[in-house]
Design a protein around this motif. Structure first.
Motif, mmCIF file in Angstrom:
data_model
loop_
_atom_site.group_PDB
_atom_site.id
_atom_site.type_symbol
_atom_site.label_atom_id
_atom_site.label_comp_id
_atom_site.label_asym_id
_atom_site.label_seq_id
_atom_site.Cartn_x
_atom_site.Cartn_y
_atom_site.Cartn_z
ATOM 1 N N ALA A 1 6.405 29.767 38.829
ATOM 2 C CA ALA A 1 6.477 30.587 37.616
ATOM 3 C C ALA A 1 5.385 30.179 36.634
ATOM 4 O O ALA A 1 4.754 31.041 35.994
ATOM 5 C CB ALA A 1 7.854 30.455 36.985
ATOM 6 N N VAL A 2 5.135 28.876 36.483
ATOM 7 C CA VAL A 2 4.064 28.410 35.595
ATOM 8 C C VAL A 2 2.712 28.921 36.089
ATOM 9 O O VAL A 2 1.869 29.375 35.301
ATOM 10 C CB VAL A 2 4.082 26.878 35.504
ATOM 11 C CG1 VAL A 2 2.873 26.378 34.720
ATOM 12 C CG2 VAL A 2 5.370 26.401 34.835
ATOM 13 N N PRO B 1 10.197 26.898 39.601
ATOM 14 C CA PRO B 1 9.605 26.785 38.253
ATOM 15 C C PRO B 1 8.097 26.574 38.287
ATOM 16 O O PRO B 1 7.374 27.099 37.434
ATOM 17 C CB PRO B 1 10.332 25.571 37.656
ATOM 18 C CG PRO B 1 11.598 25.451 38.433
ATOM 19 C CD PRO B 1 11.269 25.905 39.805
ATOM 20 N N THR C 1 11.961 35.756 43.188
ATOM 21 C CA THR C 1 13.007 35.757 42.166
ATOM 22 C C THR C 1 14.366 36.051 42.800
ATOM 23 O O THR C 1 14.476 36.389 43.973
ATOM 24 C CB THR C 1 12.714 36.809 41.089
ATOM 25 O OG1 THR C 1 12.684 38.119 41.707
ATOM 26 C CG2 THR C 1 11.382 36.539 40.406
ATOM 27 N N ILE D 1 2.305 32.476 35.184
ATOM 28 C CA ILE D 1 1.966 32.632 33.761
ATOM 29 C C ILE D 1 0.469 32.431 33.559
ATOM 30 O O ILE D 1 -0.205 33.199 32.853
ATOM 31 C CB ILE D 1 2.777 31.640 32.916
ATOM 32 C CG1 ILE D 1 4.265 31.984 32.951
ATOM 33 C CG2 ILE D 1 2.274 31.624 31.478
ATOM 34 C CD1 ILE D 1 5.151 30.973 32.252
ATOM 35 N N VAL E 1 7.064 36.475 32.097
ATOM 36 C CA VAL E 1 7.862 35.315 32.481
ATOM 37 C C VAL E 1 8.199 34.545 31.213
ATOM 38 O O VAL E 1 7.290 34.093 30.502
ATOM 39 C CB VAL E 1 7.114 34.414 33.480
ATOM 40 C CG1 VAL E 1 7.969 33.215 33.852
ATOM 41 C CG2 VAL E 1 6.733 35.200 34.723
ATOM 42 N N LEU E 2 9.488 34.405 30.938
ATOM 43 C CA LEU E 2 9.948 33.755 29.712
ATOM 44 C C LEU E 2 10.748 32.505 30.055
ATOM 45 O O LEU E 2 11.541 32.492 31.008
ATOM 46 C CB LEU E 2 10.821 34.714 28.898
ATOM 47 C CG LEU E 2 10.211 36.090 28.586
ATOM 48 C CD1 LEU E 2 11.238 36.984 27.912
ATOM 49 C CD2 LEU E 2 8.971 35.935 27.721
ATOM 50 N N LEU E 3 10.554 31.466 29.255
ATOM 51 C CA LEU E 3 11.309 30.227 29.436
ATOM 52 C C LEU E 3 12.636 30.360 28.697
ATOM 53 O O LEU E 3 12.670 30.596 27.499
ATOM 54 C CB LEU E 3 10.511 29.041 28.892
ATOM 55 C CG LEU E 3 11.088 27.650 29.169
ATOM 56 C CD1 LEU E 3 11.070 27.350 30.659
ATOM 57 C CD2 LEU E 3 10.291 26.584 28.415
ATOM 58 N N ARG E 4 13.751 30.198 29.432
ATOM 59 C CA ARG E 4 15.076 30.362 28.856
ATOM 60 C C ARG E 4 15.846 29.040 28.974
ATOM 61 O O ARG E 4 16.092 28.544 30.074
ATOM 62 C CB ARG E 4 15.826 31.472 29.591
ATOM 63 C CG ARG E 4 17.190 31.816 29.025
ATOM 64 C CD ARG E 4 17.088 32.735 27.837
ATOM 65 N NE ARG E 4 16.446 33.989 28.157
ATOM 66 C CZ ARG E 4 17.059 35.023 28.763
ATOM 67 N NH1 ARG E 4 18.332 34.922 29.097
ATOM 68 N NH2 ARG E 4 16.397 36.139 28.993
ATOM 69 N N VAL F 1 4.451 22.408 29.547
ATOM 70 C CA VAL F 1 5.254 23.618 29.711
ATOM 71 C C VAL F 1 5.290 24.409 28.424
ATOM 72 O O VAL F 1 5.111 25.631 28.406
ATOM 73 C CB VAL F 1 6.675 23.242 30.179
ATOM 74 C CG1 VAL F 1 7.574 24.468 30.146
ATOM 75 C CG2 VAL F 1 6.632 22.656 31.572
ATOM 76 N N THR G 1 3.672 28.147 27.664
ATOM 77 C CA THR G 1 4.495 29.256 27.189
ATOM 78 C C THR G 1 3.949 29.819 25.890
ATOM 79 O O THR G 1 3.854 31.032 25.706
ATOM 80 C CB THR G 1 5.943 28.784 26.995
ATOM 81 O OG1 THR G 1 6.398 28.189 28.211
ATOM 82 C CG2 THR G 1 6.853 29.941 26.641
ATOM 83 N N TYR H 1 12.957 30.026 34.311
ATOM 84 C CA TYR H 1 11.987 31.062 33.954
ATOM 85 C C TYR H 1 12.586 32.415 34.307
ATOM 86 O O TYR H 1 12.880 32.699 35.468
ATOM 87 C CB TYR H 1 10.668 30.842 34.691
ATOM 88 C CG TYR H 1 9.851 29.713 34.118
ATOM 89 C CD1 TYR H 1 9.087 29.899 32.965
ATOM 90 C CD2 TYR H 1 9.840 28.461 34.719
ATOM 91 C CE1 TYR H 1 8.340 28.868 32.426
ATOM 92 C CE2 TYR H 1 9.092 27.424 34.194
ATOM 93 C CZ TYR H 1 8.346 27.637 33.045
ATOM 94 O OH TYR H 1 7.612 26.612 32.515
#
Length: 366
Positions: A350-351, A347, A44, A354, A316-319, A13, A17, A309
């Motif tokens: 989302a990966v 998730p 989303t 990305i 797409v940002l990992l938070r 992961v 990112t 995400y």
């Protein structure tokens, strides 16, 4: 092995990112050029304040009001177990039997002692009556009469003691048969036929399914509001929601945690809610407008990492998040998100988005 897999997953992961950031950074110095690569379609949702509950909520665990751990009250060997886990039993139904040889021998011995004591008491009474008649004509002294009276009283006391001993021996024999104290469900079985048990050893656990409750601990400030509005709605993870039958606020706070226990009695429900089930208890008092909740399925968990995400500006940002209590398929977000943030529901999807966006950006600049 599981620890290695979790570490590899976490590393993947992070690597994805970092690779995404490096790729987008290398696409040129123009921000408009970096955002030119469209983001693949992604499911989303928008984070919003948790206003659906209409109050403040605390998580609790269902417990039975009437739950009995049936323990051995006499020593013996288990000869039969007539009930098992999940069996419904009636009040007074035989659940377990122990050997009764020694206990029955005690009953027989006590009965024989009682017969002997009764015979002695009868003879002592007759002796006293004879001496009483003789004492009227002064054929015996007052001291002799008092002595015979004492002997009679002692014989009567020995008879009463023998009766009590027989009653105790009979009760000890009755302990070899374990019965259900009330109608309920067997929730635990701890012995098998052939085992030797001693007094105090747990045998079975029975609870009444129609009498359940939840106990939660709330801050002192909330306790007064709940006491003024003693009502609650209970939400279970499977979607079932019921109104509390009664809400009882304890009169004093816990000196260690400074919280106030609140007991919520549940109504009778058609579905089987077992003790130990988690639930959310919502009280109709002023809630916290800043409380945020997200679906549990949208949270990525990799070792110590707990995150979602977030979709922002076509990326797409990992938070990383700090989470609170979970209930009803959602979890409370204590830190890491704000109302209005757009979060990916899946998730893994989302990966993949990305990776696709990175590949598309690389192909466009190749």
């Amino acid at each position: 092995m599981n620890g290695i897999l979790r570490f590899v997953g976490f590393a993947l992961v992070v690597a994805l990112t970092v690779a995404l950031i490096a790729t987008l950074a290398g696409c040129g110095s123009d921000p408009g050029e970096r955002a030119a690569t469209p983001l693949p379609k992604l499911d989303t949702f928008v984070v919003a304040a948790d206003t659906a509950t209409g109050g403040r909520a605390w998580d609790g665990t269902v417990e039975a009001v009437r739950e009995a751990v049936l323990s051995a009250q006499t020593a013996g060997r288990v000869t039969a177990v007539d009930a098992d886990v999940n069996d419904r039993v009636a009040a007074g139904q035989i659940l377990l039997r122990l050997t009764v040889v020694e206990q029955q021998a005690g009953v027989d011995a006590a009965r024989a002692q009682l017969r002997a004591a009764e015979a002695s008491a009868v003879e002592a009474e007759r002796q006293f009556q004879r001496f009483s008649a003789l004492a009227k004509d002064n054929y015996v002294s007052r001291a002799q009469l008092d002595q015979i009276r004492s002997a009679r009283d002692a014989a009567n006391a020995a008879r009463d003691a023998a009766r009590a001993q027989l009653s105790s021996a009979g009760q000890n024999a009755d302990y070899t048969t374990v019965r259900a104290p009330y109608a309920g469900i067997v929730s635990a079985r701890r012995v098998e036929p052939g085992e030797t048990v001693n007094p105090g050893q747990p045998l079975l656990t029975v609870y009444a399914p129609d009498d359940l409750r939840i106990e939660v601990r709330v801050p002192q400030s909330a306790a007064e509001s709940i006491r003024a509005q003693p009502g609650a709605r209970v939400l279970f993870d499977d979607g079932i929601a019921v109104d509390a039958r009664e809400v009882v606020v304890y009169p004093a706070a816990d000196p260690a945690s400074h919280s106030v226990p609140v007991r919520v009695l549940l109504p009778r429900m058609a579905g089987a809610i077992a003790p130990g089930t988690t639930a959310k208890v919502v009280f109709p008092i002023g809630g916290d407008a800043r409380a945020l909740r997200v679906p549990t399925a949208s949270v990525l968990r990799r070792g110590e990492l707990t995150a979602v995400y977030v979709v922002k500006d076509g990326r797409v940002l990992l938070r990383q998040l700090r989470l609170g209590a979970s209930a009803g398929g959602t979890v409370e977000v204590l830190a890491g998100l704000r109302a209005g943030d757009v979060v990916a529901r899946d998730p893994e999807a989302a990966v993949q988005a990305i990776v696709l966006q990175r590949d598309a950006a690389g192909a466009g600049h190749g």
